[in-house]
Write a protein that holds these residues in place. Sequence first.
Motif, mmCIF file in Angstrom:
data_model
loop_
_atom_site.group_PDB
_atom_site.id
_atom_site.type_symbol
_atom_site.label_atom_id
_atom_site.label_comp_id
_atom_site.label_asym_id
_atom_site.label_seq_id
_atom_site.Cartn_x
_atom_site.Cartn_y
_atom_site.Cartn_z
ATOM 1 N N VAL A 77 -4.419 -32.229 -7.729
ATOM 2 C CA VAL A 77 -3.117 -32.079 -7.085
ATOM 3 C C VAL A 77 -2.866 -33.250 -6.122
ATOM 4 C CG1 VAL A 77 -3.558 -30.732 -4.967
ATOM 5 C CG2 VAL A 77 -1.507 -30.295 -6.317
ATOM 6 N N ILE A 78 -3.914 -33.763 -5.539
ATOM 7 C CA ILE A 78 -3.746 -34.941 -4.664
ATOM 8 C C ILE A 78 -3.199 -36.115 -5.469
ATOM 9 C CG2 ILE A 78 -4.941 -36.623 -3.202
ATOM 10 C CD1 ILE A 78 -7.013 -34.459 -2.561
ATOM 11 N N ILE A 79 -3.779 -36.346 -6.651
ATOM 12 C CA ILE A 79 -3.310 -37.444 -7.505
ATOM 13 C C ILE A 79 -1.826 -37.260 -7.824
ATOM 14 C CG2 ILE A 79 -3.595 -38.591 -9.736
ATOM 15 C CD1 ILE A 79 -6.496 -37.644 -9.738
ATOM 16 N N LYS A 80 -1.449 -36.037 -8.217
ATOM 17 C CA LYS A 80 -0.066 -35.792 -8.606
ATOM 18 C C LYS A 80 0.886 -35.972 -7.432
ATOM 19 C CE LYS A 80 -1.092 -34.841 -12.798
ATOM 20 N NZ LYS A 80 -0.452 -34.482 -14.071
ATOM 21 N N ILE A 81 0.546 -35.377 -6.309
ATOM 22 C CA ILE A 81 1.441 -35.487 -5.154
ATOM 23 C C ILE A 81 1.545 -36.952 -4.705
ATOM 24 C CG2 ILE A 81 1.729 -34.888 -2.703
ATOM 25 C CD1 ILE A 81 0.509 -32.138 -3.347
ATOM 26 N N SER A 82 0.414 -37.656 -4.768
ATOM 27 C CA SER A 82 0.411 -39.045 -4.309
ATOM 28 C C SER A 82 1.277 -39.943 -5.192
ATOM 29 C CB SER A 82 -1.019 -39.585 -4.267
ATOM 30 O OG SER A 82 -1.793 -38.801 -3.397
ATOM 31 N N SER A 83 1.574 -39.491 -6.407
ATOM 32 C CA SER A 83 2.389 -40.315 -7.311
ATOM 33 C C SER A 83 3.858 -40.327 -6.862
ATOM 34 C CB SER A 83 2.270 -39.794 -8.743
ATOM 35 O OG SER A 83 2.947 -38.551 -8.863
ATOM 36 N N GLU A 84 4.218 -39.395 -5.968
ATOM 37 C CA GLU A 84 5.583 -39.395 -5.431
ATOM 38 C C GLU A 84 5.495 -40.009 -4.032
ATOM 39 O OE1 GLU A 84 9.510 -38.419 -4.115
ATOM 40 O OE2 GLU A 84 7.628 -38.123 -3.046
ATOM 41 N N LYS A 85 6.335 -41.025 -3.773
ATOM 42 C CA LYS A 85 6.123 -41.862 -2.590
ATOM 43 C C LYS A 85 6.178 -41.105 -1.264
ATOM 44 C CE LYS A 85 7.695 -45.934 -0.228
ATOM 45 N NZ LYS A 85 8.863 -46.797 0.028
ATOM 46 N N GLU A 86 7.292 -40.408 -1.049
ATOM 47 C CA GLU A 86 7.479 -39.719 0.228
ATOM 48 C C GLU A 86 6.417 -38.619 0.420
ATOM 49 O OE1 GLU A 86 11.142 -37.484 2.594
ATOM 50 O OE2 GLU A 86 11.303 -37.918 0.452
ATOM 51 N N ALA A 87 6.218 -37.853 -0.652
ATOM 52 C CA ALA A 87 5.224 -36.778 -0.606
ATOM 53 C C ALA A 87 3.820 -37.344 -0.371
ATOM 54 C CB ALA A 87 5.264 -35.976 -1.910
ATOM 55 N N GLY A 88 3.535 -38.440 -1.045
ATOM 56 C CA GLY A 88 2.222 -39.062 -0.920
ATOM 57 C C GLY A 88 1.952 -39.516 0.507
ATOM 58 N N LYS A 89 2.984 -40.073 1.109
ATOM 59 C CA LYS A 89 2.855 -40.547 2.487
ATOM 60 C C LYS A 89 2.508 -39.383 3.418
ATOM 61 C CE LYS A 89 5.839 -42.802 5.547
ATOM 62 N NZ LYS A 89 7.246 -43.204 5.773
ATOM 63 N N LEU A 90 3.211 -38.279 3.202
ATOM 64 C CA LEU A 90 2.955 -37.089 4.025
ATOM 65 C C LEU A 90 1.531 -36.564 3.802
ATOM 66 C CD1 LEU A 90 3.831 -34.837 5.913
ATOM 67 C CD2 LEU A 90 5.103 -33.791 4.037
ATOM 68 N N LEU A 91 1.137 -36.482 2.551
ATOM 69 C CA LEU A 91 -0.195 -35.952 2.247
ATOM 70 C C LEU A 91 -1.290 -36.859 2.795
ATOM 71 C CD1 LEU A 91 -1.408 -33.498 0.804
ATOM 72 C CD2 LEU A 91 -1.771 -34.947 -1.192
ATOM 73 N N HIS A 92 -1.053 -38.166 2.709
ATOM 74 C CA HIS A 92 -2.036 -39.111 3.220
ATOM 75 C C HIS A 92 -2.340 -38.853 4.699
ATOM 76 C CE1 HIS A 92 -4.377 -42.799 2.987
ATOM 77 N NE2 HIS A 92 -3.868 -43.158 4.153
ATOM 78 N N LYS A 93 -1.290 -38.493 5.436
ATOM 79 C CA LYS A 93 -1.500 -38.169 6.856
ATOM 80 C C LYS A 93 -2.480 -37.009 7.023
ATOM 81 C CE LYS A 93 3.082 -39.679 8.359
ATOM 82 N NZ LYS A 93 4.453 -39.199 8.632
ATOM 83 N N VAL A 94 -2.354 -36.036 6.141
ATOM 84 C CA VAL A 94 -3.270 -34.896 6.224
ATOM 85 C C VAL A 94 -4.707 -35.359 6.071
ATOM 86 C CG1 VAL A 94 -3.969 -32.713 5.163
ATOM 87 C CG2 VAL A 94 -1.526 -33.304 5.323
ATOM 88 N N PHE A 95 -4.957 -36.182 5.047
ATOM 89 C CA PHE A 95 -6.345 -36.526 4.741
ATOM 90 C C PHE A 95 -6.942 -37.537 5.703
ATOM 91 C CE2 PHE A 95 -5.049 -34.423 0.902
ATOM 92 C CZ PHE A 95 -6.121 -33.571 0.735
ATOM 93 N N ARG A 96 -6.100 -38.240 6.428
ATOM 94 C CA ARG A 96 -6.638 -39.104 7.477
ATOM 95 C C ARG A 96 -6.497 -38.429 8.841
ATOM 96 N NH1 ARG A 96 -9.149 -40.798 3.905
ATOM 97 N NH2 ARG A 96 -9.526 -42.966 3.338
ATOM 98 N N ARG A 97 -6.143 -37.143 8.781
ATOM 99 C CA ARG A 97 -6.067 -36.301 9.988
ATOM 100 C C ARG A 97 -5.082 -36.819 11.025
ATOM 101 N NH1 ARG A 97 -7.584 -33.400 14.006
ATOM 102 N NH2 ARG A 97 -8.593 -31.376 13.734
ATOM 103 N N LYS A 98 -3.954 -37.311 10.559
ATOM 104 C CA LYS A 98 -2.853 -37.644 11.463
ATOM 105 C C LYS A 98 -1.895 -36.453 11.428
ATOM 106 C CE LYS A 98 -4.565 -41.884 11.711
ATOM 107 N NZ LYS A 98 -5.566 -42.108 12.762
#
Lengths: 373, 373, 373, 373
Positions: free
Chosen positions: D250-271
Amino acid sequence: MYIRDPLFGNIKLGDLEGSIIECSDFQRLRYIRQLGFAFLVYPGAVYSRFEHSLGTFHVTRDLAANVSEEDNEELALAGLLHDLGHGPFSHSSDPLIAEFLGTNHELAGMEKVRRGEIGDIIRGNGLSVEKLTGYLRGESLGGIVGGVLGSDRIDYLMRDALHIGVAYGVIDYNRIKGKLTLYNGRPAIYASGMQGAESLLISRYFMHMSVYFHHAGDIATEMYRKAARIALQNGAFDPKELLEMTDDEVIIKISSEKEAGKLLHKVFRRKLFKRVYYGGARPGIGERELEDAMASAGIPQNEYIINTQKSKEDHEEGLSVVSKDGSYMGRLEELSPLVKALINISNSRNILMVAVEKDRLPAAAKAMENVLN
Amino acid sequence: MYIRDPLFGNIKLGDLEGSIIECSDFQRLRYIRQLGFAFLVYPGAVYSRFEHSLGTFHVTRDLAANVSEEDNEELALAGLLHDLGHGPFSHSSDPLIAEFLGTNHELAGMEKVRRGEIGDIIRGNGLSVEKLTGYLRGESLGGIVGGVLGSDRIDYLMRDALHIGVAYGVIDYNRIKGKLTLYNGRPAIYASGMQGAESLLISRYFMHMSVYFHHAGDIATEMYRKAARIALQNGAFDPKELLEMTDDEVIIKISSEKEAGKLLHKVFRRKLFKRVYYGGARPGIGERELEDAMASAGIPQNEYIINTQKSKEDHEEGLSVVSKDGSYMGRLEELSPLVKALINISNSRNILMVAVEKDRLPAAAKAMENVLN
Amino acid sequence: MYIRDPLFGNIKLGDLEGSIIECSDFQRLRYIRQLGFAFLVYPGAVYSRFEHSLGTFHVTRDLAANVSEEDNEELALAGLLHDLGHGPFSHSSDPLIAEFLGTNHELAGMEKVRRGEIGDIIRGNGLSVEKLTGYLRGESLGGIVGGVLGSDRIDYLMRDALHIGVAYGVIDYNRIKGKLTLYNGRPAIYASGMQGAESLLISRYFMHMSVYFHHAGDIATEMYRKAARIALQNGAFDPKELLEMTDDEVIIKISSEKEAGKLLHKVFRRKLFKRVYYGGARPGIGERELEDAMASAGIPQNEYIINTQKSKEDHEEGLSVVSKDGSYMGRLEELSPLVKALINISNSRNILMVAVEKDRLPAAAKAMENVLN
Amino acid sequence: MYIRDPLFGNIKLGDLEGSIIECSDFQRLRYIRQLGFAFLVYPGAVYSRFEHSLGTFHVTRDLAANVSEEDNEELALAGLLHDLGHGPFSHSSDPLIAEFLGTNHELAGMEKVRRGEIGDIIRGNGLSVEKLTGYLRGESLGGIVGGVLGSDRIDYLMRDALHIGVAYGVIDYNRIKGKLTLYNGRPAIYASGMQGAESLLISRYFMHMSVYFHHAGDIATEMYRKAARIALQNGAFDPKELLEMTDDEVIIKISSEKEAGKLLHKVFRRKLFKRVYYGGARPGIGERELEDAMASAGIPQNEYIINTQKSKEDHEEGLSVVSKDGSYMGRLEELSPLVKALINISNSRNILMVAVEKDRLPAAAKAMENVLN
């Protein structure tokens, strides 16, 4: 100097503590079972006040380091010495000490500290015995040892659970420690640590229900008390010795009186009395009425016991809760609905138990029926 | 019926076992410390042979279920009753039983099973006491209780670790249980379980080094033995009572003899003798030579002790290892270089300790110097 | 700031450490499994290098406090940051980093500390990055992190045992801590702590035997390595990324190459290759000979793996042992017959494993027979 | 076949279970974190639904053996398979599955059992898939898996506590197991086991307070949900895949969408977003009102989250309590004042949280003030 401890790993003692634990008054605690007669129900419940005292010392120092920068040696020693006055089989001797000596184990313990070799050592190290006994009376920082979230409770709840094998004693020690603070010079807890406090009180509730109030343990305890009373009334030993004897030694003394010895022997071979009544206490039916009933049923005093479990209405749960900035928010029982519920449950407990020698059951049952109706 | 156990949670007992543990011969085990005088070093080491016996029963049944489909009640009871013959303070009384009674706790235990109330109950349930004592002698499946990977060892290693707080007793019980099998009607282990076996033997090695051979515990034990010998030689009690007494009862008896009582009192207040020699034993310097040396230094017999730690050259580690298809591969010590190393270390241990009353140290040191050179 | 840890309770972090763990280089460790592919054998083996790094920090500080009075912030940070350079799936990527980048995770980690945001923070706090990386290279007190009894080993042995559920990782941490000292400015152990050291090395031996060298884990690891090699050789990603990726990210990259992705997919659905040979390595039969044999049997490179387990002949067990007064007694392996035995066992280990896709087993077996005879 | 488990030692699987866990539908659970995003607060919270499912299987079989003589393979399999339908990050995907697929993980799981390879294996072994899914719906003995004292809860409470390191999950499993029985064909508890039931519900309360409802975990979860919603609304993947994907996928899929990916990335880097409101919910201020408020403050939808914690008013605590002779005494919540108190506390919980990107805090604070007044 390190002493290996099953709960905390290595407990570190300084030279001063090393000298104190060598004293006879402290070595005596090796031979007093922490949980009295609970071992007849839970085989692992044979550990000693000596072990618990070392653990309480360790926790005291650990908690104190979290609320203050400075070492407070008297406070740590209050943890080490808080149980010095216990009689044989710990709380089992409490009513005997009250009846025959008009004192209690707390006062007796402070007296021992003051007058004995231990007090000399403490004063010889330039420390104040008065400060120490003040803590034992609950003054100032004394709550770090004897309070709601004190080292005494923390140690015995966790240690009982370990040796007995019940799950209930597992409390959130890390959180309690991390969230303890002072308010008006007394131990208090940050609001963010309320769950830690709740966990301790829940643990205490469960331990009461399953261990400290276990009916078979209570029967054994009352049989011991009755045997001791008979022995004392017949002059088998001087009641003052209650404060000096070990478990072994009181057995020897009680056994020297024939009738008392016979009763005590039943305890140790686990020939315990059987319950004839176990339920709510009734107003107007006190110990005297029950003794009369037993007597009229022809049951001699060394073939029955009476036990009541009634919560003390202490309001000790009134621990202060403070916010992050240190301002007062309320008492724990006001802020935690769980603690409030526990206090209500505890305060409404009022159990009466009557137990008799097995072959007295029919006669006793009839007598109980009469007295209750 | 369930009994709460700190190691295994709930131990389930059937009606038969329930009746057996009520017998006085079994209740007596409540008052015998599993680890003798180790509690003077490790405060938690006060647990009883009663607790260990229940645990051994539990493990026996658990292991037996893994090697055979059928219930074997006699085998389970062998686990429950294997320690019935221990004297006060467990192994501390072993040499006394040998010297004064010419027997040992294993034989005494079997005798108790055969002749006492317990034997009657067993026979009354249609079971064979002979089969049970056969297991205790190590016949047939007896190794499931007393063997290299037997329930006795498994229970005490884990239980000692729990109550004392040492890390070493943690063995891979799950793997041992899963990999135990039979070869020629005797317990054996699958090759894939060799690590489990190694873990147990390593644990035993560490427990010997840190607990069972601790010098202070050994000094206390020898002081007890000497006190008991003096009391027995002076007729303070009948040696046959060694097989019937509890820890408490032997204290009373020994204390009735003045000199012996004085010596024993030192043990319980932890005024232990100090080492004057602790190192390799020397050929030609036996107990007699050392006693003479002490005598010539003017040290009375109740002010010194002599202790030797010498491994028995038992080849018990000769457990069979079998392959997946059940064929014989060799003995454990042949196949495991680690077990081989442990046996070598153990067999080469030969330690002599001499300890004396503190103020005898200078005289004793001189005497030791003379005898060793 | 506290972080809850399953092994040590609460781990306390200062502001500096709090800032460092927020950096992306450190957060990345959350997504690298500490034990690579061991989770395919032990379901609990999914914990992260992040958790282990915090634990190592905690133990470092704890050990350091026992050998020196002064705080050593650089040493504590060396513990926190010692694993910063690991590639995906931890040691599984080690050979890839060596082959494709000519470096290793230790050097890569130091480079990250030096060049990245973390180094800036450290320098900004007036601390020396050079001192820190010196410790990581093993200089001076560096052994407190990476040595025989270092915080790295202590933490991972205990933590692996906890999460996996094996008994072997339980080491006598309390004794090691209490008996650690310095000799010539390097970590050393008092003779009275030798058992603690032995316990750690035994634990490490058992963990190697049962976890780190488990054949199924090794097969999965080699399948991953082969998949990564194929992907790298076909340019699916830049090898430099190995030092920047998480477990998830390397999966995405490898999966983008068809053949490599197919192989990796088998790993994650646990369709592992089966062993065709598992036993002693033979002189003269190296990786090239085995690859030729597989090729001549018509087995493509992505349907077999070769794995060797050979102990490094490091003499790191040469820890100094010192007497109570601090004088040198010898190296651990000279003084402890048990450690000597472990080193011999370890040095003589030389295992070869060849595993293939299930339906290649007959062809592979024939090829192996040819090459071995 | 045995699988090593950190909580229960060895879990024994038969051939049937061995085949089932090899299926892709079951292997997928290896890659779904049991506790979603709790690992961002508690580093140890990374364990998988795979591990929990094996544990639940083990407890199911264990509990079932205590209430019935016969093996019930379908019930045991219900334990093994009860979580098959979970989406990525477990409960984090629950609202997505409801919104986009109109179903839930329980129904989806039953469908997977029925239609997939697993169902074929079960039927091939002569067992009834219908019986199994009946248990999953809570029929008949289904409460042994999913009930108040069911294996699901027992396993996750204890397992969460183990891996996370909180004290609260320690429940009296032995007592629950020993006191479980059937009443009217459904799981019930003997009155003497009420404390065991209380201990489980207390543990669940504490875990909710400290882990499941932790604000930082909730913020991360809502950030994930928002990212997934954006990705789904933009067609980045088919919502049906929610039931087939792992955490990684699901991370791969969400990351393929730019805005969503940006948001998810914050989660995984704990921002993580910061709280602008955290307190009691207000009547009349629902999600729509809050969204309007954020919009009018110029905060885009991917820079804030809204979260509510409201207890479901389920009356599941209505477990039957029976007396020793099996007669009905009442429901647990009627008989236990502690359970009653817990239900009241739980039912009155109604928390609203709004959190925003750090630099939106001032604007958001103003907007919240407007909407709340």
